[in-house]
Design a protein around this motif. Sequence first.
Motif, PDB file in Angstrom:
ATOM      1  N   ARG A  12       0.836  -1.205   0.000  1.00  0.00           N
ATOM      2  CA  ARG A  12       0.000   0.000   0.000  1.00  0.00           C
ATOM      3  C   ARG A  12       0.869   1.251   0.000  1.00  0.00           C
ATOM      4  NH1 ARG A  12      -2.371   3.061   4.159  1.00  0.00           N
ATOM      5  NH2 ARG A  12      -1.545   1.606   5.706  1.00  0.00           N
ATOM      6  N   ALA A  13       0.541   2.180  -0.879  1.00  0.00           N
ATOM      7  CA  ALA A  13       1.272   3.453  -0.925  1.00  0.00           C
ATOM      8  C   ALA A  13       0.854   4.314   0.252  1.00  0.00           C
ATOM      9  CB  ALA A  13       0.981   4.177  -2.231  1.00  0.00           C
ATOM     10  N   GLU A  14       1.825   4.832   0.970  1.00  0.00           N
ATOM     11  CA  GLU A  14       1.581   5.763   2.070  1.00  0.00           C
ATOM     12  C   GLU A  14       2.840   6.580   2.300  1.00  0.00           C
ATOM     13  OE1 GLU A  14       1.347   4.132   6.029  1.00  0.00           O
ATOM     14  OE2 GLU A  14       2.071   2.175   5.358  1.00  0.00           O
ATOM     15  N   ALA A  15       2.783   7.476   3.229  1.00  0.00           N
ATOM     16  CA  ALA A  15       3.944   8.329   3.505  1.00  0.00           C
ATOM     17  C   ALA A  15       4.016   8.654   4.995  1.00  0.00           C
ATOM     18  CB  ALA A  15       3.878   9.610   2.677  1.00  0.00           C
TER      19      ALA A  15
ATOM     20  N   ALA B 243       8.417   7.181   2.052  1.00  0.00           N
ATOM     21  CA  ALA B 243       7.726   7.213   0.758  1.00  0.00           C
ATOM     22  C   ALA B 243       8.721   7.160  -0.406  1.00  0.00           C
ATOM     23  CB  ALA B 243       6.873   8.469   0.655  1.00  0.00           C
TER      24      ALA B 243
ATOM     25  N   VAL C  61       2.900   6.240  -8.302  1.00  0.00           N
ATOM     26  CA  VAL C  61       1.850   6.490  -7.303  1.00  0.00           C
ATOM     27  C   VAL C  61       2.473   6.754  -5.934  1.00  0.00           C
ATOM     28  CG1 VAL C  61      -0.088   5.448  -6.060  1.00  0.00           C
ATOM     29  CG2 VAL C  61       0.100   5.170  -8.540  1.00  0.00           C
ATOM     30  N   GLN C  62       3.471   5.939  -5.571  1.00  0.00           N
ATOM     31  CA  GLN C  62       4.124   6.117  -4.283  1.00  0.00           C
ATOM     32  C   GLN C  62       4.933   7.403  -4.226  1.00  0.00           C
ATOM     33  OE1 GLN C  62       4.370   4.160  -1.034  1.00  0.00           O
ATOM     34  NE2 GLN C  62       4.813   6.333  -0.895  1.00  0.00           N
TER      35      GLN C  62
ATOM     36  N   LEU D  89       4.424  10.136  -5.649  1.00  0.00           N
ATOM     37  CA  LEU D  89       3.526  11.286  -5.515  1.00  0.00           C
ATOM     38  C   LEU D  89       2.988  11.440  -4.101  1.00  0.00           C
ATOM     39  CD1 LEU D  89       1.633  10.948  -8.902  1.00  0.00           C
ATOM     40  CD2 LEU D  89       3.112  12.845  -8.208  1.00  0.00           C
ATOM     41  N   GLN D  90       3.135  10.402  -3.277  1.00  0.00           N
ATOM     42  CA  GLN D  90       2.725  10.500  -1.872  1.00  0.00           C
ATOM     43  C   GLN D  90       3.729  11.317  -1.060  1.00  0.00           C
ATOM     44  OE1 GLN D  90       0.114   8.833   0.027  1.00  0.00           O
ATOM     45  NE2 GLN D  90      -0.891   8.495  -1.935  1.00  0.00           N
ATOM     46  N   ALA D  91       4.966  11.374  -1.522  1.00  0.00           N
ATOM     47  CA  ALA D  91       5.996  12.119  -0.795  1.00  0.00           C
ATOM     48  C   ALA D  91       5.843  13.609  -1.079  1.00  0.00           C
ATOM     49  CB  ALA D  91       7.388  11.651  -1.223  1.00  0.00           C
TER      50      ALA D  91
ATOM     51  N   GLN E 255      12.695  14.203  -4.252  1.00  0.00           N
ATOM     52  CA  GLN E 255      11.439  13.605  -4.719  1.00  0.00           C
ATOM     53  C   GLN E 255      11.224  13.922  -6.185  1.00  0.00           C
ATOM     54  OE1 GLN E 255       8.576  15.462  -5.672  1.00  0.00           O
ATOM     55  NE2 GLN E 255       6.971  13.886  -5.664  1.00  0.00           N
TER      56      GLN E 255
END
Length: 592
Positions: A330-333, A339, A357-358, A360-362, A368
């Motif tokens: 799961r993508a999270e930060a 992230a 997708v990941q 962009l969570q950062a 980044q």
Amino acid sequence: MNQRILWLVSACCCLLLARGPRPADACGGPDHGDFAALGPITTTVDELGHPDLWASWGNGRREELRFLHPFRLDQPASTKSLWAFAHEWKDELPAPTVDALDTAEARRDDAAAKVEAKAIVEAIYAMPPVPAAGHQALVARAVDVLDGTSPSPARLAHEALRKDVRQTIPDGWAHDIRKKVPAATWTRLLADHEAWLARHPKHALADQVRLDEVRIHYFSGDADAAWKLLTGLSKRRPARALAEMRYLLIQNELPSEGMVASIKDERILSALVPRLAANKRLSNARWADWWKRAESARAAKKPWAINFQERLLYVAAEGGGPLPTGFPMRAEAPTPLWAKLRAAALARAGSFAAAEVQALQAPSDPVQAQLLAQIRLRRGHLQAAAAVQQLAEDARRYLVRVRGTDSMVKKLSTKPARLGEDARLEWGQRLVAAGRWQDAAKVIENDDASRADLWRRAAAIAAPGHDGAKLALARFLVTHRDSIFDGHRNGFYRGLSWRHQDQHLPLAEREAIARYLTRSSADWLALGLFTAWLQANAQHADAPAVLKEADAAYNRLVNRGGWDQYFWGKWGNQHPTVANLRRVGKVVRSTI
């Protein structure tokens, strides 16, 4: 170097190896631009893990990946001085105050004196070995108070142990010492220390004797025994135990597989992750098991749990290849670093869509942006890569000016802010290269009215099309050479030059670099016009003066960037324009 087991000497002489660098003056070669976003994803992983490659052991790594960081998160107060010693060059600490001890002794209040003496001993135990070494006289005084006699027999016996070690163990490196000292000597020394502990199991110096045993184990070659002692001391004497653990790692004395399996303190396991991975000792099964432990610790809100995961994610990103078993899906930060590392690991495993997708969570920052651009480039999304916020200026300009197709540049020219302005300038320069000065001026007039005016003036000068107009345009370009085009700075130019010479780059990309540099250089365009005029007018009275102007433009080109081995000195010297200038120059000079 003196590596005797004597605690004072070994602490002062050996642990100094582990500290960070002193401030240094900036040095190095000329700027060659920032094109990291165009390189492999490993460059970003390296940057995430080692922001300072030239620092001393442990300081090149980012803080979150350093050995002490999990303990720093869990016990900030008790590890503060050790961190400062290891990474900030702070090797002196003031002695604990003795005012209360002095007062108690003056009043002959033995109970109060013992309380204050105990506090002094504990305060010095809380120091890293090197700063603590400066306060041994105070330790002796406090121990005598605690033992109720001066000198304390237990203290004298401890000093005798140290003297024995000092006289028995030769100076030198550990591997040499092991060859010289028989096994029976190590056995005897350890037995003497154990006998002292048996007589004084709860003495104020007992943990110091155990720390002395750690050194004996190290020099005898029994790293596991040293690690076992230190894991037992780490909660009670964190500054001392962690300092010694870190020293063992500096000497590449890692715990064995069996020892690692026996360690229950997950902070220690977390601290060991980078070194175990570097020694190919973090198997897929171990990674999966430790990730589960980190998940459980995170659920329990342990302050070091997320950092444990960051370390494991760094290993996955650094290693590349298939994702380890148990990799988070799961993508999270939970942190920006978490992230970025998960995104990098996914990208290195070839899962670019999930990696984007990941990423962009950062939160947006230069690293980044670099990683996101790299991922988009590998997905073939060049325009989206150029549009990444906070992307390094050199990388963005390269994507627009060099790799951007005409259709892409036109699309980007409709964008707002810096990206759109940059694309409009490049589209204008491409129109200029096609001779469409007036159309080019319309493209940029809202962004840069002064440059648009120069382009309109150039259009008027060039309009007649005869030789005189060509010469006038050449002189106009030279006069405004620093402002009429985008004026790529030296660092960007040098970087483009090296990329142009890189035979690993596709030929089409190297040719695109040459097209960009030629269309955006006023001196190069002027050189072509000067040469064409001279070829048509070699016998003209003004030819010698024009030849000087052409030579001046040529010299500025080949010396651009401070060296004649960059683009103009290599590519330019092989171009027909330069060959034509040399030929016509001989003709002109023969008439002088």
